[in-house]
Design a protein around this motif. Structure first.
Motif, PDB file in Angstrom:
ATOM      1  N   LEU A  41      -7.206  -3.980 -12.268  1.00 24.84           N
ATOM      2  CA  LEU A  41      -6.258  -4.397 -11.245  1.00 24.84           C
ATOM      3  C   LEU A  41      -6.466  -5.852 -10.837  1.00 24.84           C
ATOM      4  O   LEU A  41      -7.584  -6.366 -10.843  1.00 24.84           O
ATOM      5  CB  LEU A  41      -6.392  -3.519  -9.997  1.00 24.84           C
ATOM      6  CG  LEU A  41      -6.299  -2.006 -10.197  1.00 24.84           C
ATOM      7  CD1 LEU A  41      -6.473  -1.292  -8.855  1.00 24.84           C
ATOM      8  CD2 LEU A  41      -4.977  -1.625 -10.845  1.00 24.84           C
ATOM      9  N   LEU A  42      -5.366  -6.485 -10.439  1.00 19.93           N
ATOM     10  CA  LEU A  42      -5.389  -7.831  -9.860  1.00 19.93           C
ATOM     11  C   LEU A  42      -4.895  -7.752  -8.428  1.00 19.93           C
ATOM     12  O   LEU A  42      -3.803  -7.247  -8.165  1.00 19.93           O
ATOM     13  CB  LEU A  42      -4.486  -8.776 -10.661  1.00 19.93           C
ATOM     14  CG  LEU A  42      -4.299 -10.173 -10.056  1.00 19.93           C
ATOM     15  CD1 LEU A  42      -5.618 -10.951 -10.031  1.00 19.93           C
ATOM     16  CD2 LEU A  42      -3.221 -10.950 -10.823  1.00 19.93           C
ATOM     17  N   ASP A  43      -5.714  -8.232  -7.495  1.00 17.40           N
ATOM     18  CA  ASP A  43      -5.304  -8.384  -6.097  1.00 17.40           C
ATOM     19  C   ASP A  43      -4.913  -9.842  -5.926  1.00 17.40           C
ATOM     20  O   ASP A  43      -5.761 -10.728  -5.763  1.00 17.40           O
ATOM     21  CB  ASP A  43      -6.468  -8.001  -5.171  1.00 17.40           C
ATOM     22  CG  ASP A  43      -6.044  -7.868  -3.716  1.00 17.40           C
ATOM     23  OD1 ASP A  43      -4.979  -8.399  -3.352  1.00 17.40           O
ATOM     24  OD2 ASP A  43      -6.788  -7.233  -2.945  1.00 17.40           O
ATOM     25  N   ALA A  44      -3.625 -10.114  -6.010  1.00 12.49           N
ATOM     26  CA  ALA A  44      -3.105 -11.483  -5.986  1.00 12.49           C
ATOM     27  C   ALA A  44      -2.881 -11.928  -4.547  1.00 12.49           C
ATOM     28  O   ALA A  44      -2.038 -11.383  -3.847  1.00 12.49           O
ATOM     29  CB  ALA A  44      -1.800 -11.555  -6.776  1.00 12.49           C
ATOM     30  N   GLY A  45      -3.632 -12.944  -4.129  1.00  9.61           N
ATOM     31  CA  GLY A  45      -3.618 -13.351  -2.739  1.00  9.61           C
ATOM     32  C   GLY A  45      -4.555 -12.470  -1.942  1.00  9.61           C
ATOM     33  O   GLY A  45      -4.173 -11.871  -0.939  1.00  9.61           O
ATOM     34  N   VAL A  46      -5.801 -12.407  -2.380  1.00  2.56           N
ATOM     35  CA  VAL A  46      -6.766 -11.451  -1.827  1.00  2.56           C
ATOM     36  C   VAL A  46      -7.148 -11.766  -0.385  1.00  2.56           C
ATOM     37  O   VAL A  46      -7.589 -10.893   0.358  1.00  2.56           O
ATOM     38  CB  VAL A  46      -8.021 -11.392  -2.728  1.00  2.56           C
ATOM     39  CG1 VAL A  46      -8.833 -12.677  -2.637  1.00  2.56           C
ATOM     40  CG2 VAL A  46      -8.874 -10.182  -2.410  1.00  2.56           C
ATOM     41  N   GLY A  47      -6.954 -13.020   0.035  1.00  2.00           N
ATOM     42  CA  GLY A  47      -7.238 -13.390   1.415  1.00  2.00           C
ATOM     43  C   GLY A  47      -8.687 -13.166   1.789  1.00  2.00           C
ATOM     44  O   GLY A  47      -9.610 -13.505   1.043  1.00  2.00           O
TER      45      GLY A  47
END
Length: 209
Positions: A41-47
């Motif tokens: 998985l990719l968490d795009a904009g993980v903050g």
């Protein structure tokens, strides 16, 4: 990106400012989102890493963000929670991953902070790194149709724009087809103001310029 300075400035206070919304609104939504994903998985904009507690067991997750200050907070949360995740400073419109790298991609409120010029390039990059049979979930705010809630959100809009560089009316789905993505479903997860777009790579062709 226009919001680079914004998020470096606000990172130290971000979790505090977001606290009422996180516990009153967002946490149940995060649980729903990650129940629909598995694999790489990719968490795009993980903050600052608010999604960390909800990653599915057995998944291998990579999180990216443009802001070094936000990633610093995410690394602190990673060590505190013991979350298995690879974190990287990266621009979503020019990612360093190979094609077809991820089974699933999640974007929680990232597209709210991307201006019109960056919406399609970001979606094209998500399509490129998503496997052909993968799933992309995009969570974003919208302006409600009901007059009173709409009025209240418009009152909040200048503060949200200043503090987060975000807007309530990005209408990200209008860029999907040109980016080579297919809309699978659109649903509201919180009243009529937080919307989830479920999309996948369009097998019929590449992005349309």
């Amino acid at each position: 990106m226009n919001n680079f300075k914004t998020y470096n400035r606000i990172a130290r206070l971000y979790d505090l400012l977001d606290l009422p919304f996180e516990y009153g609104r967002y946490r149940p939504l995060r649980r729903v989102l990650f129940s629909r994903l598995s694999g790489t998985l990719l968490d795009a904009g993980v903050g600052t890493g608010r999604n960390f507690p909800f990653y599915p067991d057995g998944s291998r997750v990579t999180g990216i963000d443009l802001s070094p200050a936000m990633l610093k907070r995410a690394r602190l949360r990673k060590h505190k929670l013991g979350t298995e995740i690879d974190l990287a400073e990266m621009n979503v419109i020019k990612m360093e991953f190979a094609d077809d790298s991820f089974d699933g991609i999640i974007s929680t409120f990232l597209f709210c902070v991307l201006d019109a010029d960056h919406q399609q390039p970001a979606l094209e990059e998500l399509r490129r790194v998503c496997r052909p049979d993968g799933t992309i979930l995009i969570l974003e705010y919208v302006l409600p149709e009901s007059p009173l809630p709409r009025f209240i959100m418009k009152l909040w809009a200048p503060w949200v724009r200043f503090a987060y560089g975000a807007e309530f009316d990005r209408h990200t789905e209008q860029y999907l087809e040109a980016a080579g993505l297919e809309l699978v479903s659109k649903e509201f997860l919180y009243k009529d103001i937080i919307k989830l777009l479920t999309v996948r790579p369009d097998a019929s062709g590449r992005p349309r310029n």
